[in-house]
Design a protein around this motif. Sequence first.
Motif, PDB file in Angstrom:
ATOM      1  N   LYS A   1      -8.246  -5.256   7.483  1.00 33.51           N
ATOM      2  CA  LYS A   1      -8.841  -4.547   6.350  1.00 33.51           C
ATOM      3  C   LYS A   1      -7.777  -4.007   5.403  1.00 33.51           C
ATOM      4  CE  LYS A   1     -10.496  -0.525   7.229  1.00 33.51           C
ATOM      5  NZ  LYS A   1     -11.355   0.566   7.759  1.00 33.51           N
ATOM      6  N   GLY A   2      -6.659  -3.570   5.941  1.00 33.59           N
ATOM      7  CA  GLY A   2      -5.665  -2.912   5.098  1.00 33.59           C
ATOM      8  C   GLY A   2      -4.631  -3.818   4.472  1.00 33.59           C
ATOM      9  N   ARG A   3      -4.486  -5.047   4.951  1.00 36.98           N
ATOM     10  CA  ARG A   3      -3.407  -5.886   4.439  1.00 36.98           C
ATOM     11  C   ARG A   3      -3.658  -6.354   3.009  1.00 36.98           C
ATOM     12  NH1 ARG A   3      -3.734 -11.975   6.888  1.00 36.98           N
ATOM     13  NH2 ARG A   3      -5.902 -12.449   6.314  1.00 36.98           N
ATOM     14  N   ASN A   4      -4.887  -6.272   2.540  1.00 39.37           N
ATOM     15  CA  ASN A   4      -5.202  -6.672   1.165  1.00 39.37           C
ATOM     16  C   ASN A   4      -5.334  -5.493   0.216  1.00 39.37           C
ATOM     17  OD1 ASN A   4      -5.331  -9.487   1.742  1.00 39.37           O
ATOM     18  ND2 ASN A   4      -7.376  -9.196   2.629  1.00 39.37           N
ATOM     19  N   MET A   5      -4.959  -4.309   0.683  1.00 38.47           N
ATOM     20  CA  MET A   5      -5.005  -3.135  -0.185  1.00 38.47           C
ATOM     21  C   MET A   5      -3.936  -3.220  -1.268  1.00 38.47           C
ATOM     22  SD  MET A   5      -7.484  -1.144   0.792  1.00 38.47           S
ATOM     23  CE  MET A   5      -8.541  -0.811   2.197  1.00 38.47           C
ATOM     24  N   GLU A   6      -4.146  -2.451  -2.353  1.00 34.39           N
ATOM     25  CA  GLU A   6      -3.231  -2.515  -3.492  1.00 34.39           C
ATOM     26  C   GLU A   6      -1.840  -2.021  -3.138  1.00 34.39           C
ATOM     27  OE1 GLU A   6      -3.790  -3.908  -6.315  1.00 34.39           O
ATOM     28  OE2 GLU A   6      -5.868  -4.417  -5.811  1.00 34.39           O
ATOM     29  N   TYR A   7      -1.745  -0.964  -2.311  1.00 27.91           N
ATOM     30  CA  TYR A   7      -0.426  -0.426  -1.991  1.00 27.91           C
ATOM     31  C   TYR A   7       0.381  -1.388  -1.123  1.00 27.91           C
ATOM     32  CZ  TYR A   7      -2.194   0.948   2.645  1.00 27.91           C
ATOM     33  OH  TYR A   7      -2.715   0.950   3.900  1.00 27.91           O
ATOM     34  N   VAL A   8      -0.306  -2.217  -0.320  1.00 26.27           N
ATOM     35  CA  VAL A   8       0.409  -3.226   0.468  1.00 26.27           C
ATOM     36  C   VAL A   8       0.930  -4.332  -0.442  1.00 26.27           C
ATOM     37  CG1 VAL A   8       0.169  -4.926   2.315  1.00 26.27           C
ATOM     38  CG2 VAL A   8      -0.948  -2.705   2.523  1.00 26.27           C
ATOM     39  N   LYS A   9       0.111  -4.750  -1.395  1.00 27.06           N
ATOM     40  CA  LYS A   9       0.565  -5.774  -2.342  1.00 27.06           C
ATOM     41  C   LYS A   9       1.720  -5.258  -3.184  1.00 27.06           C
ATOM     42  CE  LYS A   9      -3.950  -8.039  -2.679  1.00 27.06           C
ATOM     43  NZ  LYS A   9      -5.066  -8.433  -3.580  1.00 27.06           N
ATOM     44  N   ALA A  10       1.662  -3.984  -3.562  1.00 29.98           N
ATOM     45  CA  ALA A  10       2.755  -3.407  -4.347  1.00 29.98           C
ATOM     46  C   ALA A  10       4.043  -3.342  -3.535  1.00 29.98           C
ATOM     47  CB  ALA A  10       2.356  -2.017  -4.826  1.00 29.98           C
ATOM     48  N   ALA A  11       3.922  -2.998  -2.248  1.00 27.52           N
ATOM     49  CA  ALA A  11       5.116  -2.952  -1.400  1.00 27.52           C
ATOM     50  C   ALA A  11       5.726  -4.332  -1.234  1.00 27.52           C
ATOM     51  CB  ALA A  11       4.750  -2.358  -0.040  1.00 27.52           C
ATOM     52  N   LYS A  12       4.881  -5.344  -1.079  1.00 26.20           N
ATOM     53  CA  LYS A  12       5.394  -6.710  -0.985  1.00 26.20           C
ATOM     54  C   LYS A  12       6.092  -7.120  -2.275  1.00 26.20           C
ATOM     55  CE  LYS A  12       2.076  -8.565   2.381  1.00 26.20           C
ATOM     56  NZ  LYS A  12       0.997  -9.571   2.606  1.00 26.20           N
ATOM     57  N   ALA A  13       5.520  -6.745  -3.422  1.00 27.26           N
ATOM     58  CA  ALA A  13       6.132  -7.093  -4.705  1.00 27.26           C
ATOM     59  C   ALA A  13       7.486  -6.426  -4.883  1.00 27.26           C
ATOM     60  CB  ALA A  13       5.187  -6.696  -5.839  1.00 27.26           C
ATOM     61  N   LEU A  14       7.667  -5.258  -4.279  1.00 29.40           N
ATOM     62  CA  LEU A  14       8.957  -4.555  -4.378  1.00 29.40           C
ATOM     63  C   LEU A  14       9.969  -5.058  -3.357  1.00 29.40           C
ATOM     64  CD1 LEU A  14       7.654  -0.901  -4.906  1.00 29.40           C
ATOM     65  CD2 LEU A  14       8.747  -2.372  -6.606  1.00 29.40           C
ATOM     66  N   GLY A  15       9.577  -6.014  -2.524  1.00 27.01           N
ATOM     67  CA  GLY A  15      10.503  -6.594  -1.563  1.00 27.01           C
ATOM     68  C   GLY A  15      10.588  -5.865  -0.238  1.00 27.01           C
ATOM     69  N   VAL A  16       9.613  -5.029   0.070  1.00 27.02           N
ATOM     70  CA  VAL A  16       9.614  -4.322   1.350  1.00 27.02           C
ATOM     71  C   VAL A  16       9.309  -5.309   2.466  1.00 27.02           C
ATOM     72  CG1 VAL A  16       8.590  -2.421   2.660  1.00 27.02           C
ATOM     73  CG2 VAL A  16       8.844  -2.234   0.190  1.00 27.02           C
ATOM     74  N   GLY A  17      10.014  -5.199   3.600  1.00 22.88           N
ATOM     75  CA  GLY A  17       9.846  -6.122   4.714  1.00 22.88           C
ATOM     76  C   GLY A  17       8.485  -5.998   5.377  1.00 22.88           C
ATOM     77  N   ASN A  18       8.095  -7.069   6.043  1.00 26.37           N
ATOM     78  CA  ASN A  18       6.781  -7.094   6.689  1.00 26.37           C
ATOM     79  C   ASN A  18       6.633  -6.017   7.754  1.00 26.37           C
ATOM     80  OD1 ASN A  18       5.757  -9.279   5.196  1.00 26.37           O
ATOM     81  ND2 ASN A  18       6.692 -10.783   6.570  1.00 26.37           N
ATOM     82  N   PHE A  19       7.659  -5.865   8.608  1.00 28.22           N
ATOM     83  CA  PHE A  19       7.543  -4.897   9.700  1.00 28.22           C
ATOM     84  C   PHE A  19       7.577  -3.468   9.172  1.00 28.22           C
ATOM     85  CE2 PHE A  19       8.941  -8.702  11.939  1.00 28.22           C
ATOM     86  CZ  PHE A  19       8.084  -8.691  13.035  1.00 28.22           C
ATOM     87  N   THR A  20       8.265  -3.234   8.068  1.00 28.47           N
ATOM     88  CA  THR A  20       8.236  -1.913   7.445  1.00 28.47           C
ATOM     89  C   THR A  20       6.838  -1.600   6.924  1.00 28.47           C
ATOM     90  OG1 THR A  20      10.560  -2.136   6.799  1.00 28.47           O
ATOM     91  CG2 THR A  20       9.264  -0.441   5.685  1.00 28.47           C
ATOM     92  N   ILE A  21       6.215  -2.579   6.287  1.00 28.83           N
ATOM     93  CA  ILE A  21       4.847  -2.383   5.788  1.00 28.83           C
ATOM     94  C   ILE A  21       3.891  -2.152   6.953  1.00 28.83           C
ATOM     95  CG2 ILE A  21       2.954  -3.484   4.559  1.00 28.83           C
ATOM     96  CD1 ILE A  21       5.007  -4.988   2.901  1.00 28.83           C
ATOM     97  N   MET A  22       4.061  -2.921   8.032  1.00 27.95           N
ATOM     98  CA  MET A  22       3.145  -2.824   9.159  1.00 27.95           C
ATOM     99  C   MET A  22       3.188  -1.458   9.820  1.00 27.95           C
ATOM    100  SD  MET A  22       3.862  -6.576  10.825  1.00 27.95           S
ATOM    101  CE  MET A  22       3.128  -6.149  12.395  1.00 27.95           C
TER     102      MET A  22
END
Length: 340
Positions: free
Chosen positions: A228-249
């Motif tokens: 449910k949370g992986r498609n949230m806007e803040y997750v997409k923004a973190a990916k766009a800024l180059g944040v690593g997957n495990f950091t986001i998780m």
Amino acid sequence: MRKDKPAYRQWERFKSNRRGYYSLLLFLFFFVICLFAEVISNDKPFLVCYQGHYYFPILKYYPETTFGGDFTTEPDYRDPYMRQRISEHDNFAFFPLNPYSYDSINLATDQPVPSPPTRQNLMGTDDRGRDVLARLIYGFRLSVLFGLALTLIGTLIGIVAGALQGYFGGRTDLYFQRFIEIWSAMPELYLLIIFAAILKPSIALLLILLSLFGWMGLSDYVRAEFLKGRNMEYVKAAKALGVGNFTIMFRHLLPNGMTPVITFLPFRMSGSILALTSLDFLGLGVPPTSPSLGELLAQGKGNIEAWWLSISTFIVLVGTLILLIFIGEALRDAFDPRKA
């Protein structure tokens, strides 16, 4: 803790559930007391003053010759001769409230074992002459510590497995789900019986075997939260800024998905305690010399006339499970977003 933070509001909602709040206080009270079981129930004094010197038998080994005995082995401090030696003249000793450990055998009883409650043994003895109160105290501590360890290990494995499935999805999720379906179909009880027959029973072995199967129920809830949370806007923004997957998780998604983890902890712990008791009742749990609630229940089944074995263990076990269930219900209400 600031009053405008969600954690404070959740704590206030938890406290508003009086049944769960007082259950938590009562459970912590008994648990903290049983952590110091050696000081409360032991066949060794925790302080001996003999000929002007102070000794701590509860912490250190002393030969009998230290107190004027004849042998170099550890003395039986409950023996009348030793009690006379450490109490005559200016000598004295401080014994625990219950002068029995979980493996102490009362050789001075004048009744056949299992013997009913007396002034010497407040809750009677089991079929080997061991004090039931001492075994309840040590058995409660062992059950709670085992339940905590099994819950923490299963929770950690379940969080990692569910996070990987929910965040990456696709083939990772598909392969993981097929593995869980196969693994959950394994006959857990039969495996425990086989390993108990092959290997020497121990608490560590039992903890490992139960941990292999105790994580799957929680991983489903964590997986759903991450899906449910992986498609949230803040997750997409973190990916766009180059944040690593495990950091986001584990820094962004996991805190928002901890609600089912926290609310299920008391229920998982009660299930772990019940699993240990059941295995001990069947003779597949901890080693025979260990204090165990399940072993006391098995003795009560084998000695129907010894009502004190079954009733005392039943009260301790059921009381513990009820307290944990009340705590779990209060946590569920505290983290329910509909009641925020």
